[in-house]
Motif scaffolding. Structure first.
Motif, PDB file in Angstrom:
ATOM      1  N   MET A  70       7.193   7.109  -2.786  1.00 27.34           N
ATOM      2  CA  MET A  70       7.816   7.242  -1.477  1.00 27.34           C
ATOM      3  C   MET A  70       8.926   6.216  -1.299  1.00 27.34           C
ATOM      4  O   MET A  70      10.010   6.520  -0.809  1.00 27.34           O
ATOM      5  CB  MET A  70       6.771   7.039  -0.379  1.00 27.34           C
ATOM      6  CG  MET A  70       5.507   7.805  -0.595  1.00 27.34           C
ATOM      7  SD  MET A  70       5.796   9.548  -0.663  1.00 27.34           S
ATOM      8  CE  MET A  70       4.488  10.075  -1.706  1.00 27.34           C
ATOM      9  N   ILE A 123       6.727  12.689   3.237  1.00 26.43           N
ATOM     10  CA  ILE A 123       6.746  11.287   2.808  1.00 26.43           C
ATOM     11  C   ILE A 123       6.226  10.409   3.927  1.00 26.43           C
ATOM     12  O   ILE A 123       5.400   9.515   3.701  1.00 26.43           O
ATOM     13  CB  ILE A 123       8.179  10.860   2.414  1.00 26.43           C
ATOM     14  CG1 ILE A 123       8.584  11.502   1.104  1.00 26.43           C
ATOM     15  CG2 ILE A 123       8.277   9.360   2.289  1.00 26.43           C
ATOM     16  CD1 ILE A 123       9.985  11.153   0.681  1.00 26.43           C
ATOM     17  N   ILE A 137       5.947  17.787  -1.264  1.00 29.98           N
ATOM     18  CA  ILE A 137       7.017  16.892  -1.728  1.00 29.98           C
ATOM     19  C   ILE A 137       7.566  17.374  -3.066  1.00 29.98           C
ATOM     20  O   ILE A 137       8.778  17.513  -3.246  1.00 29.98           O
ATOM     21  CB  ILE A 137       6.487  15.459  -1.877  1.00 29.98           C
ATOM     22  CG1 ILE A 137       6.120  14.892  -0.518  1.00 29.98           C
ATOM     23  CG2 ILE A 137       7.543  14.581  -2.522  1.00 29.98           C
ATOM     24  CD1 ILE A 137       5.625  13.489  -0.583  1.00 29.98           C
ATOM     25  N   ALA A 173      -4.695   0.813   4.552  1.00 30.22           N
ATOM     26  CA  ALA A 173      -4.502  -0.617   4.315  1.00 30.22           C
ATOM     27  C   ALA A 173      -4.895  -1.420   5.554  1.00 30.22           C
ATOM     28  O   ALA A 173      -5.532  -2.473   5.444  1.00 30.22           O
ATOM     29  CB  ALA A 173      -3.054  -0.894   3.944  1.00 30.22           C
ATOM     30  N   LEU A 174      -4.548  -0.904   6.735  1.00 28.22           N
ATOM     31  CA  LEU A 174      -4.885  -1.629   7.963  1.00 28.22           C
ATOM     32  C   LEU A 174      -6.389  -1.645   8.188  1.00 28.22           C
ATOM     33  O   LEU A 174      -6.954  -2.658   8.613  1.00 28.22           O
ATOM     34  CB  LEU A 174      -4.178  -0.984   9.156  1.00 28.22           C
ATOM     35  CG  LEU A 174      -2.680  -1.253   9.249  1.00 28.22           C
ATOM     36  CD1 LEU A 174      -2.089  -0.532  10.429  1.00 28.22           C
ATOM     37  CD2 LEU A 174      -2.428  -2.736   9.379  1.00 28.22           C
ATOM     38  N   ALA A 234       0.130  11.725  -5.536  1.00 28.79           N
ATOM     39  CA  ALA A 234       1.552  11.869  -5.218  1.00 28.79           C
ATOM     40  C   ALA A 234       2.369  12.002  -6.491  1.00 28.79           C
ATOM     41  O   ALA A 234       3.277  12.836  -6.576  1.00 28.79           O
ATOM     42  CB  ALA A 234       2.028  10.669  -4.404  1.00 28.79           C
ATOM     43  N   ALA A 259      -1.327   5.904   3.900  1.00 31.33           N
ATOM     44  CA  ALA A 259      -1.570   4.717   3.074  1.00 31.33           C
ATOM     45  C   ALA A 259      -1.648   3.470   3.940  1.00 31.33           C
ATOM     46  O   ALA A 259      -2.545   2.632   3.778  1.00 31.33           O
ATOM     47  CB  ALA A 259      -0.464   4.569   2.034  1.00 31.33           C
ATOM     48  N   ILE A 260      -0.715   3.364   4.906  1.00 29.23           N
ATOM     49  CA  ILE A 260      -0.713   2.171   5.753  1.00 29.23           C
ATOM     50  C   ILE A 260      -1.975   2.118   6.598  1.00 29.23           C
ATOM     51  O   ILE A 260      -2.568   1.054   6.796  1.00 29.23           O
ATOM     52  CB  ILE A 260       0.555   2.145   6.626  1.00 29.23           C
ATOM     53  CG1 ILE A 260       1.759   1.796   5.749  1.00 29.23           C
ATOM     54  CG2 ILE A 260       0.433   1.129   7.732  1.00 29.23           C
ATOM     55  CD1 ILE A 260       3.054   1.777   6.487  1.00 29.23           C
ATOM     56  N   LEU A 278      11.294  14.319   3.961  1.00 29.13           N
ATOM     57  CA  LEU A 278      10.973  13.064   4.641  1.00 29.13           C
ATOM     58  C   LEU A 278       9.702  13.160   5.464  1.00 29.13           C
ATOM     59  O   LEU A 278       8.959  12.186   5.585  1.00 29.13           O
ATOM     60  CB  LEU A 278      12.130  12.639   5.546  1.00 29.13           C
ATOM     61  CG  LEU A 278      13.290  11.984   4.813  1.00 29.13           C
ATOM     62  CD1 LEU A 278      14.365  11.582   5.799  1.00 29.13           C
ATOM     63  CD2 LEU A 278      12.816  10.759   4.065  1.00 29.13           C
ATOM     64  N   GLN A 292      -1.812   7.554  -4.546  1.00 33.81           N
ATOM     65  CA  GLN A 292      -0.599   7.379  -5.338  1.00 33.81           C
ATOM     66  C   GLN A 292      -0.612   8.292  -6.562  1.00 33.81           C
ATOM     67  O   GLN A 292       0.396   8.916  -6.897  1.00 33.81           O
ATOM     68  CB  GLN A 292      -0.525   5.922  -5.768  1.00 33.81           C
ATOM     69  CG  GLN A 292       0.800   5.514  -6.306  1.00 33.81           C
ATOM     70  CD  GLN A 292       0.998   4.027  -6.164  1.00 33.81           C
ATOM     71  OE1 GLN A 292       0.417   3.402  -5.287  1.00 33.81           O
ATOM     72  NE2 GLN A 292       1.799   3.456  -7.016  1.00 33.81           N
ATOM     73  N   SER A 312       0.812  -1.211   0.000  1.00 31.65           N
ATOM     74  CA  SER A 312       0.000   0.000   0.000  1.00 31.65           C
ATOM     75  C   SER A 312       0.851   1.269   0.000  1.00 31.65           C
ATOM     76  O   SER A 312       0.346   2.336  -0.297  1.00 31.65           O
ATOM     77  CB  SER A 312      -0.919  -0.001   1.213  1.00 31.65           C
ATOM     78  OG  SER A 312      -0.155   0.192   2.366  1.00 31.65           O
ATOM     79  N   PHE A 318       2.520  10.638   4.137  1.00 31.53           N
ATOM     80  CA  PHE A 318       1.916   9.873   3.041  1.00 31.53           C
ATOM     81  C   PHE A 318       1.890   8.387   3.359  1.00 31.53           C
ATOM     82  O   PHE A 318       0.857   7.722   3.244  1.00 31.53           O
ATOM     83  CB  PHE A 318       2.725  10.077   1.757  1.00 31.53           C
ATOM     84  CG  PHE A 318       2.016  10.874   0.733  1.00 31.53           C
ATOM     85  CD1 PHE A 318       0.895  10.362   0.110  1.00 31.53           C
ATOM     86  CD2 PHE A 318       2.462  12.132   0.377  1.00 31.53           C
ATOM     87  CE1 PHE A 318       0.235  11.101  -0.831  1.00 31.53           C
ATOM     88  CE2 PHE A 318       1.805  12.878  -0.563  1.00 31.53           C
ATOM     89  CZ  PHE A 318       0.688  12.360  -1.168  1.00 31.53           C
ATOM     90  N   ILE A 319       3.057   7.882   3.793  1.00 30.23           N
ATOM     91  CA  ILE A 319       3.158   6.450   4.051  1.00 30.23           C
ATOM     92  C   ILE A 319       2.226   6.059   5.182  1.00 30.23           C
ATOM     93  O   ILE A 319       1.519   5.047   5.101  1.00 30.23           O
ATOM     94  CB  ILE A 319       4.621   6.073   4.368  1.00 30.23           C
ATOM     95  CG1 ILE A 319       5.473   6.236   3.107  1.00 30.23           C
ATOM     96  CG2 ILE A 319       4.725   4.655   4.874  1.00 30.23           C
ATOM     97  CD1 ILE A 319       6.924   5.951   3.311  1.00 30.23           C
ATOM     98  N   ILE A 328      -6.083   4.104  -1.916  1.00 30.08           N
ATOM     99  CA  ILE A 328      -4.621   4.054  -2.004  1.00 30.08           C
ATOM    100  C   ILE A 328      -4.165   4.429  -3.407  1.00 30.08           C
ATOM    101  O   ILE A 328      -3.198   5.166  -3.598  1.00 30.08           O
ATOM    102  CB  ILE A 328      -4.128   2.656  -1.604  1.00 30.08           C
ATOM    103  CG1 ILE A 328      -4.358   2.453  -0.109  1.00 30.08           C
ATOM    104  CG2 ILE A 328      -2.669   2.475  -1.930  1.00 30.08           C
ATOM    105  CD1 ILE A 328      -4.161   1.067   0.362  1.00 30.08           C
ATOM    106  N   GLN A 329      -4.909   3.954  -4.397  1.00 30.41           N
ATOM    107  CA  GLN A 329      -4.522   4.253  -5.776  1.00 30.41           C
ATOM    108  C   GLN A 329      -4.635   5.748  -6.073  1.00 30.41           C
ATOM    109  O   GLN A 329      -3.754   6.335  -6.710  1.00 30.41           O
ATOM    110  CB  GLN A 329      -5.414   3.461  -6.720  1.00 30.41           C
ATOM    111  CG  GLN A 329      -4.862   3.413  -8.113  1.00 30.41           C
ATOM    112  CD  GLN A 329      -5.863   2.857  -9.077  1.00 30.41           C
ATOM    113  OE1 GLN A 329      -6.641   1.974  -8.740  1.00 30.41           O
ATOM    114  NE2 GLN A 329      -5.877   3.378 -10.265  1.00 30.41           N
TER     115      GLN A 329
END
Lengths: 285, 336
Positions: free
Chosen positions: A128, B282, B264, B293-294, B229, B289-290, B279, B226, A123, B285-286, B222-223
């Protein structure tokens, strides 16, 4: 009879290609329609017509500056990008194979955690991951003086790091799919028979399972290539490589030609694969 | 359902993270007028310059500051409503429109359906990012004499394009799944008993596939994140890119809002010198997304256990498994 069917299929394929090209023309001309956020419908139709004429008569397509012809240049860039893509696919396959084999041979009872982990890793936006990888190489170089890979194409071409960056984000997805297919395959009765015969697990995995999942794995290639292409665009920008995808975004002509260069080969590949794939052969039988 | 989900720690943490970020961002705009803390130059009592921006993390601010001295953490919170909000809106309309289209399309006769699939084929080969960039460039990139349209028009247009671009693939994906269900025998039985298209859709098809739709929502989120981004990285920011023509070189193109991908894209050149400037966004963002997903994972787990319980209580779970009716709700479906 067979010949006739073959010709029919070929004609259908040609028709599909033409339809695809028309759709791409439509997309290419779309900015004309929304120019300054109002509708220019007659301009739009006219632009579609002009582009059609240009395609039908093999007219001149120009690069960004509207002077130089696009043609020998774009093929070189195309070849560079495709080389990258092929290397990336191979690297991703190697990574995915390594992970799923290791998981199945040694960590069979931890498979569920691994799958969850892969789901999360998948995901993370690829951009990144790429930025972090690049930063990692730089930090290692700064700390230890060991240059793991060429970071940016200046004079010598950077190959290793772009390929790794291209393959790592998608390899999570491939691994997940592969583990899923292998697990599905392992539940089938013939595996039980093979186990009963006393064949070692590695042998079953290598010889029987691998052959049987190959077909399904090719089935996912469309998703894989599609998302790899968009990763390739980011990599083109980040590593300062003048690839196909980067030149596509400079003007309308390169965009159109680039789309066709991407669309037609992949389209033909998927179609041919569909014909020769196991499931369609089974249907005919 | 809610109780089950709230008991899972990963769901609770990710949902709390997203909601607090979003709400905090809105509060910042409403109560604080969207201001962001800034420290220009740090001096001691004699007026000697001690430090100048960008400050590293854990010095002046927890997450450091950008090159103009703005607090990065604060900036991220302010931008969160744009990023998360836009992605949510885009995802919602993507799902809604493709569900409507699938409803219209799934029962078409096979030749027409196949030719429709053929027409949509290019969208599944040419990446979304390229098409989106190409269409949006003329609107979002500031011309030399300033933007011709106000911010809300540009933002609306971008949202529309981001929605439309995924519709072909998504419609095919959803309608394909529906067509799988339509092949089952109970649909035939229902038709024989005289039920209409709408009845079949809502009473027989939706209960079979809605779980997949919910999971698809997370994947699309998520898509879309992305895609945003990527666009931001290529200097096409949400709502328009301000290009300082003729201004000194230091002032790079920057985003009109504090949207994360814009941060970014605008500051990516500082990755090696002041890495935290890049960073931190970033990281956000991560984390987003996570989190999604969770949440998706928890919802999937909920569906799995519920199905298992249902089958068990009805006493035909074993039979269902052997007949292949008991399926994993979604192994990895969905266009990525």
């Amino acid at each position: 009879m067979k010949m006739q069917r073959f010709v029919q299929k070929l004609l259908a394929l040609l028709l599909q290609c033409v339809v695809g090209v028309e759709i791409l023309i439509f997309v290419t001309v779309l900015p004309v329609l929304f120019n300054h956020l109002s509708f220019h419908f007659s301009d739009f139709l006219q632009a579609i017509y002009h582009l059609n004429v240009k395609v039908a008569t093999f007219g001149d397509f120009f690069t960004e500056d509207q002077k130089n012809s696009l043609f020998p240049v774009i093929f070189i860039k195309y070849w560079d990008s495709m080389k990258m893509l092929i290397l990336g696919v191979l690297a991703a396959m190697v990574i995915a194979f390594a992970i799923s084999y290791l998981a199945l041979l040694f960590f069979k009872d931890r498979l569920k955690q691994l799958k969850n982990l892969l789901e999360i890793a998948e995901s993370i936006p690829d951009l990144m991951l790429i930025l972090l990888l690049q930063l990692f190489v730089i930090v290692v170089y700064k700390q230890t003086g060991i240059k793991l890979a060429q970071v940016v194409t200046v004079r010598e071409e950077a190959i290793l790091l772009p390929v790794i960056c291209l393959s790592v984000p998608i390899s999570f997805y491939i691994t997940k799919v592969m583990i899923h297919y292998i697990e599905e395959e392992l539940e089938k009765p013939y595996i039980l028979l093979a186990k009963a015969k006393g064949l070692p697990f590695a042998y079953i995995l290598n010889i029987h399972v691998l052959r049987n999942i190959a077909d399904s794995m090719f089935g996912t290639s469309k998703t894989i290539l599609w998302s790899m292409l968009s990763t390739l665009l980011v990599i083109d920008y980040l590593f300062n490589m003048n690839g196909l995808l980067r030149i596509m975004l400079t003007a309308a002509d390169p965009f159109f030609i680039g789309c066709i260069l991407i669309f037609i080969p992949f389209f033909l590949m998927f179609r041919i694969f569909e014909w020769i794939s196991f499931s369609s052969r089974k249907e005919i039988q | 359902m809610l109780m089950f989900l709230l008991k899972r720690k990963r769901f609770l943490i990710s949902a709390l993270f997203l909601i607090s970020l979003f709400v905090g961002s809105i509060f910042n705009t409403v109560l604080n007028d969207g201001e962001i803390r800034q420290t220009m130059i740090q001096t001691d009592e004699q007026g000697k310059i001690l430090d100048k921006p960008p400050y590293p993390p854990f010095s002046v601010y927890l997450l450091g500051s950008d090159i103009y001295g703005y607090d990065l953490g604060h900036k991220m919170v302010e931008g969160a409503k744009w990023t998360i909000g836009v992605v949510l809106v885009v995802t919602f309309f993507r799902m809604l429109l493709s569900l409507i289209f699938s409803f219209c399309v799934y029962s078409l006769p096979s030749p027409i359906y196949k030719s429709m699939k053929m027409i949509f084929e290019p969208f599944s080969v040419v990446p979304q990012t390229i098409i989106a960039y190409f269409i949006l460039y003329s609107v979002l990139w500031m011309p030399i004499d300033g933007f011709a349209n106000p911010f809300w028009q540009r933002a609306l247009f971008e949202t529309l394009i981001l929605v439309m671009i995924a519709i072909p693939n998504l419609t095919i994906h959803i309608s394909e799944e529906i067509r799988m269900v339509v092949k089952e025998e109970f649909i035939e039985a229902s038709k024989v008993l005289g039920s209409g298209k709408t009845h079949i859709f809502f009473k027989h098809i939706v209960p079979h596939v809605y779980e997949k739709w919910i999971l698809l929502f997370g994947q699309q989120f998520i898509q879309a994140l992305q895609l945003l981004a990527h666009l931001g990285f290529m200097l096409l920011f949400f709502g328009g890119t301000y290009v300082p023509y003729g201004a000194p070189k230091e002032e790079a193109p920057h985003s009109v809002s504090y949207e994360w991908s814009g941060v970014i894209g605008g500051d990516v050149s500082y990755l090696y010198s002041y890495s935290w400037v890049v960073l931190v966004p970033i990281g956000f963002f991560i984390l987003t997304a996570i989190s999604v997903a969770l949440i998706n994972d928890s919802v999937k787990a909920y569906f799995q256990t519920r199905n298992a319980i249902q089958f068990k209580s009805n006493g035909f779970r074993e039979q269902a498994i052997s007949e292949g009716m008991y399926r994993d709700p979604s192994p990895f479906s969905g266009p990525k």
